[in-house]
Scaffold this active site. Structure first.
Site, PDB file in Angstrom:
ATOM      1  N   HIS A  56      32.040 -42.025   2.862  1.00 28.88           N
ATOM      2  CA  HIS A  56      33.086 -42.924   3.373  1.00 28.88           C
ATOM      3  C   HIS A  56      34.462 -42.565   2.808  1.00 28.88           C
ATOM      4  O   HIS A  56      34.814 -42.974   1.710  1.00 28.88           O
ATOM      5  CB  HIS A  56      32.720 -44.365   2.973  1.00 28.88           C
ATOM      6  CG  HIS A  56      33.508 -45.410   3.692  1.00 28.88           C
ATOM      7  ND1 HIS A  56      32.979 -46.637   4.010  1.00 28.88           N
ATOM      8  CD2 HIS A  56      34.784 -45.430   4.137  1.00 28.88           C
ATOM      9  CE1 HIS A  56      33.891 -47.364   4.624  1.00 28.88           C
ATOM     10  NE2 HIS A  56      35.007 -46.664   4.713  1.00 28.88           N
ATOM     11  N   LEU A  59      40.670 -39.673   5.748  1.00 27.40           N
ATOM     12  CA  LEU A  59      41.510 -38.499   5.496  1.00 27.40           C
ATOM     13  C   LEU A  59      42.789 -38.553   6.327  1.00 27.40           C
ATOM     14  O   LEU A  59      43.657 -37.691   6.169  1.00 27.40           O
ATOM     15  CB  LEU A  59      40.730 -37.213   5.743  1.00 27.40           C
ATOM     16  CG  LEU A  59      39.472 -37.045   4.865  1.00 27.40           C
ATOM     17  CD1 LEU A  59      38.807 -35.693   5.116  1.00 27.40           C
ATOM     18  CD2 LEU A  59      39.789 -37.203   3.378  1.00 27.40           C
ATOM     19  N   ARG A  60      42.911 -39.559   7.189  1.00 29.68           N
ATOM     20  CA  ARG A  60      44.162 -39.906   7.889  1.00 29.68           C
ATOM     21  C   ARG A  60      44.651 -38.893   8.920  1.00 29.68           C
ATOM     22  O   ARG A  60      45.628 -39.147   9.597  1.00 29.68           O
ATOM     23  CB  ARG A  60      45.292 -40.177   6.896  1.00 29.68           C
ATOM     24  CG  ARG A  60      45.014 -41.303   5.909  1.00 29.68           C
ATOM     25  CD  ARG A  60      44.895 -42.651   6.595  1.00 29.68           C
ATOM     26  NE  ARG A  60      44.772 -43.743   5.624  1.00 29.68           N
ATOM     27  CZ  ARG A  60      43.936 -44.763   5.740  1.00 29.68           C
ATOM     28  NH1 ARG A  60      43.136 -44.854   6.798  1.00 29.68           N
ATOM     29  NH2 ARG A  60      43.890 -45.707   4.838  1.00 29.68           N
ATOM     30  N   ASN A  90      38.827 -43.915  12.094  1.00 35.10           N
ATOM     31  CA  ASN A  90      39.995 -44.724  12.490  1.00 35.10           C
ATOM     32  C   ASN A  90      41.308 -43.964  12.301  1.00 35.10           C
ATOM     33  O   ASN A  90      42.225 -44.418  11.636  1.00 35.10           O
ATOM     34  CB  ASN A  90      40.027 -46.047  11.730  1.00 35.10           C
ATOM     35  CG  ASN A  90      40.136 -45.886  10.224  1.00 35.10           C
ATOM     36  OD1 ASN A  90      39.801 -44.827   9.696  1.00 35.10           O
ATOM     37  ND2 ASN A  90      40.610 -46.906   9.548  1.00 35.10           N
ATOM     38  N   HIS A 177      30.937 -51.861   9.273  1.00 35.09           N
ATOM     39  CA  HIS A 177      31.930 -52.554   8.454  1.00 35.09           C
ATOM     40  C   HIS A 177      31.694 -54.040   8.707  1.00 35.09           C
ATOM     41  O   HIS A 177      32.104 -54.571   9.739  1.00 35.09           O
ATOM     42  CB  HIS A 177      33.332 -52.122   8.897  1.00 35.09           C
ATOM     43  CG  HIS A 177      34.443 -52.863   8.235  1.00 35.09           C
ATOM     44  ND1 HIS A 177      35.359 -52.246   7.426  1.00 35.09           N
ATOM     45  CD2 HIS A 177      34.796 -54.170   8.274  1.00 35.09           C
ATOM     46  CE1 HIS A 177      36.229 -53.154   6.989  1.00 35.09           C
ATOM     47  NE2 HIS A 177      35.904 -54.322   7.499  1.00 35.09           N
ATOM     48  N   HIS A 230      30.459 -50.357   2.202  1.00 34.51           N
ATOM     49  CA  HIS A 230      31.110 -51.118   1.124  1.00 34.51           C
ATOM     50  C   HIS A 230      30.624 -52.561   0.922  1.00 34.51           C
ATOM     51  O   HIS A 230      31.371 -53.517   1.128  1.00 34.51           O
ATOM     52  CB  HIS A 230      32.634 -51.103   1.278  1.00 34.51           C
ATOM     53  CG  HIS A 230      33.157 -51.284   2.680  1.00 34.51           C
ATOM     54  ND1 HIS A 230      32.811 -52.341   3.482  1.00 34.51           N
ATOM     55  CD2 HIS A 230      34.016 -50.523   3.407  1.00 34.51           C
ATOM     56  CE1 HIS A 230      33.440 -52.225   4.637  1.00 34.51           C
ATOM     57  NE2 HIS A 230      34.178 -51.132   4.618  1.00 34.51           N
ATOM     58  N   ASN A 276      39.969 -53.884   1.578  1.00 33.06           N
ATOM     59  CA  ASN A 276      39.020 -54.480   2.516  1.00 33.06           C
ATOM     60  C   ASN A 276      37.671 -53.792   2.363  1.00 33.06           C
ATOM     61  O   ASN A 276      37.585 -52.586   2.591  1.00 33.06           O
ATOM     62  CB  ASN A 276      39.551 -54.294   3.944  1.00 33.06           C
ATOM     63  CG  ASN A 276      38.610 -54.830   4.992  1.00 33.06           C
ATOM     64  OD1 ASN A 276      37.482 -55.234   4.705  1.00 33.06           O
ATOM     65  ND2 ASN A 276      39.059 -54.831   6.238  1.00 33.06           N
ATOM     66  N   ASP A 303      35.301 -45.039  -0.081  1.00 36.94           N
ATOM     67  CA  ASP A 303      36.251 -45.696   0.833  1.00 36.94           C
ATOM     68  C   ASP A 303      37.690 -45.296   0.470  1.00 36.94           C
ATOM     69  O   ASP A 303      38.606 -46.121   0.510  1.00 36.94           O
ATOM     70  CB  ASP A 303      36.086 -47.225   0.816  1.00 36.94           C
ATOM     71  CG  ASP A 303      36.783 -47.886   2.005  1.00 36.94           C
ATOM     72  OD1 ASP A 303      37.319 -47.161   2.868  1.00 36.94           O
ATOM     73  OD2 ASP A 303      36.796 -49.126   2.061  1.00 36.94           O
TER      74      ASP A 303
END
Lengths: 428, 311
Positions: A56, A59-60, A90, A177, A230, A276, A303
């Protein structure tokens, strides 16, 4: 390809042995190995672990290259002792097609610091309404096996059921999630003593637990694999323990920060602690540690959530949620689990390498250190203690909650299929 | 005293009494024809208001001006803030202008804490989100003390939307510090989880608490709560938790009625009750100025006597 001879490494904390690496594999393990052609790595006092695997990370890239790129994120991963990371979907655009997951996968291969295994979105645009082309992502060059709308919960029970069922065709897993959206509208902080005191909108444990309970039942009903991202509450641990006792195919992860930090840190209103799911209480932390120790929680996943500075230098409610974690994960687990006697180094190897690789179906990772295995190796010095200095991070972002905190241990070397990505504590 | 006033919990009992006693001294000024003191001459106080709150801003403005401070009103509307400037940049701007004190009203809980990390001057919280409003609690305590004397052991009942109320949070903390016995009354949906850890009693039953109360403070119920299932209808809320004439009649004769304003007449409080001589609602406004004068004086100029050479 170079040949390396690691001298006197304590494999999983055991007696000192030598590890000979040749052609990307572990050629031999034993005492007093000699190999004239080899470059020698002195591992006196260092622990050898199988290369760490993270289920998890964010890496954007594509989309938020100001916060992280695949290259900078994998450099951070290598520094943290990781040889494989899963990259969440995401991004912008969302990784919900074969094209995007292949792009991320190629960026990882080109960077070369660790293997990047893209996670595919469960639903188109992670909007929770229509399934993404899961099969196309599974069949792509990226060979996606883990699917997640992480950041969003697949809250619609029918969509979740179908996703769980559908991925059975290619041995996939849905990584949920767990966050009931209505119970967490505008939520800011674990609902309890601190949220009441600070006047921050409460984020109740039940919002996580209710979804986990539902999803365990759905996974059992359709005979599918569920992975819970998570896990953050004691109640979630109880539900997962119960589901596992039934023999259902449920696995779970916990983040390093949920093993160490509690919600009283929010008293400063510094959004560096905003994440989160939110930081919970000491009781939750104790339950999570016990669950990781007894295997109810299968693995640690960072995360890793890089954010640019300006999105954290704001009012709490305005700030982005998330923390970077790749470069501190092993030290935090050391502090929270090993120093407390809850896990030994073999346990750390299991929770940070074997099991996450197994859940993600990564054949080349998470293998015990033995002759013939791919040479994915992390050398760790357990005896140093130092304050965390974000200025030293390889990550492009600095949003760590540990700045200035003294933590044990340091990754000295990371080998990815026999090639050092980190040597003498520095990127190689 | 601490350099900032962000939470009522920042005040020790001695701090709180010093502010209230100072306010009492300053109240004498308000009855004079010339209300101004030179105490904060040359100091700059910035009113930084990110939420519309004319009454609180005017109260702080009057307080600072009566102490001869220079006052800069900085409201979010029409300023760079509405164009997306961050709180940090606004803070750095104020810092560059040399603000000695910043009075901040903000919709986000904790904004004054953040501001205090970026400016050198004293930060006074004039209401942050659903967190706190410490000067409101001080003016309320001041008002109670003037009507009832020492607050030690006094039974104070606060009724309404505790969950979202910064007034309730600050009042509970301050009144507890001052030795009063606080009871919060609300429907269960309008209490925060873990309210049982607060230094007060809680009750769902206004009628049970009312006859024992020395003070009944009604909180405003905001319109947006109506559609969020906190209670079925405004009428039902009013029936169960409103201070109507019948309930007013069951209060002790000396007991007073308070409201931080703005109030919704007919909803949480009947018009006749709000306008009765035992209501302190208008007094609270006047007392707000003197209490805020005391706070600004003690934070910004505390080394000189409150009432200087002009006596």
């Amino acid at each position: 390809m170079s040949t390396y001879l690691i001298k006197n490494a304590q494999i999983l904390g055991g007696d000192a042995q030598d590890i000979l690496i040749r052609d990307g594999e572990i050629a031999a393990i034993g005492r007093e190995l000699g190999e004239a052609a080899a470059q020698t790595v002195d591992a006196q006092g260092l622990i050898a672990l199988p290369g760490l695997v993270d289920l998890h990370t964010h890496l954007r890239e594509p989309g938020r290259e100001d916060a992280e790129t695949v290259e900078s994120g994998t450099r951070a991963a290598a520094r943290g002792g990781f040889t494989a990371v899963h990259a969440m979907a995401n991004t912008h655009p969302v990784a919900d097609t074969a094209g995007v997951v292949e792009q991320v996968w190629r960026l990882g291969a080109e960077a070369g610091y660790c293997d990047v295994q893209p996670v595919g979105a469960v639903t188109q645009g992670i909007e929770g309404r229509q399934l993404a082309e899961l099969g196309a992502m599974a069949d792509s060059a990226a060979r996606v096996r883990v699917f997640s709308d992480d950041g969003h919960c697949v809250s619609d029970a029918v969509i979740m059921r179908r996703a769980l069922e559908y991925v059975k065709a290619f041995d996939g897993v849905i990584a949920q999630h767990a966050q009931e959206p209505r119970l967490t509208e505008g939520a800011q902080l674990n609902e309890g003593v601190m949220s009441a005191k600070l006047g921050l909108r409460g984020w109740p444990a039940v919002a996580e637990e209710a979804i986990i309970a539902r999803d365990c039942l759905l996974a059992a009903h359709v005979g599918s694999r569920l992975h819970v991202c998570h896990v953050s509450t004691a109640g979630s641990v109880e539900i997962i323990r119960w589901a596992k006792s039934k023999g259902w195919q449920v696995t779970a992860e916990v983040t390093p920060h949920h093993l160490l930090l509690d919600d009283t840190l929010a008293e400063s209103y510094d959004p560096i602690y905003k994440v989160n799911p939110p930081l919970r209480t000491r009781e939750d932390i104790a339950a999570l540690r016990d669950a990781l120790a007894d295997g109810t929680i299968d693995c640690v996943a960072t995360d890793h959530a890089p954010h640019s500075l300006e999105t954290k230098e704001t009012e709490w409610a305005e700030a982005s949620m998330g923390m970077v974690g790749l470069e501190t994960a092993l030290s935090v687990v050391h502090e929270a689990m090993v120093e407390t006697g809850l896990l030994d180094w073999a346990g750390v190897a299991d929770r940070m390498s074997y099991r996450p690789a197994q859940i993600g179906r990564l054949a080349g990772h998470g293998r015990p250190l033995e002759a013939g295995a791919p040479a994915n190796i992390t050398l760790y010095d357990p005896d140093v203690r130092a304050a965390v200095d974000p200025a030293n991070f390889a990550s492009k972002s600095r949003n760590t909650p540990y700045a200035g905190l003294e933590l044990p241990g340091r990754v000295i070397a990371t080998f990815l299929r026999g090639r050092p990505t980190v040597l003498e504590g520095k990127l190689h | 005293m601490k350099r900032h006033l962000i939470s009522a919990a920042d005040l020790t009992r001695d701090d709180a009494l010093l502010i209230l006693d100072t306010a009492e001294e300053l109240a004498q000024i308000s009855s004079r024809s010339i209300k101004k003191l030179p105490t904060l001459r040359g100091r700059t106080v910035v009113n930084l208001f990110f939420e519309d709150s004319t009454r609180t801003r005017i109260s702080f403005e009057a307080a600072a001006k009566r102490l001869s401070a220079d006052v800069i009103n900085f409201s979010a509307k029409g300023s760079s803030v509405s164009k997306g400037e961050s709180l940090k940049d606004t803070a750095l701007t104020l810092e560059a202008m040399g603000a000695d004190g910043v009075v901040i009203r903000h919709g986000a809980s904790g904004a004054p804490h953040r501001l205090a990390t970026w400016v050198h001057g004293s930060v006074v919280n004039a209401g942050d989100g659903t967190h706190e409003h410490p000067t409101q609690a001080l003016l309320d305590a001041f008002t109670m003390r003037r009507r009832l004397g020492d607050l030690e052991g006094r039974k104070i009942t606060i009724v309404g939307d505790v969950l979202h109320s910064r007034v309730a949070r600050s009042n509970v903390l301050l009144l507890h510090t001052l030795g009063a016995d606080v009871t919060l009354v609300a429907p269960p949906t309008l209490f925060p989880i873990a309210v049982d850890t607060w230094p007060c009693q809680i009750s769902y039953d206004l009628d049970a608490v009312l006859p024992k109360s020395d003070v009944v403070m009604m909180l405003r119920v905001q319109a947006e709560r109506m559609n969020a299932a906190y209670f079925p209808t405004a009428r039902e809320y009013s029936r169960r938790y409103g201070l109507d004439l019948a309930r007013f009649g069951r209060m002790q004769e000396h007991a007073i009625v308070m409201h931080p304003g703005p109030m919704v007449r007919g909803m949480e409080i009947a018009a006749e009750v709000a306008d009765s001589p035992r209501s302190t609602i208008v007094e609270q406004v006047a007392n707000g100025v003197t209490t805020r004068m005391a706070v600004l004086y003690l934070l910004l100029g505390g080394s000189e006597p409150a009432i200087g050479g002009d006596q």
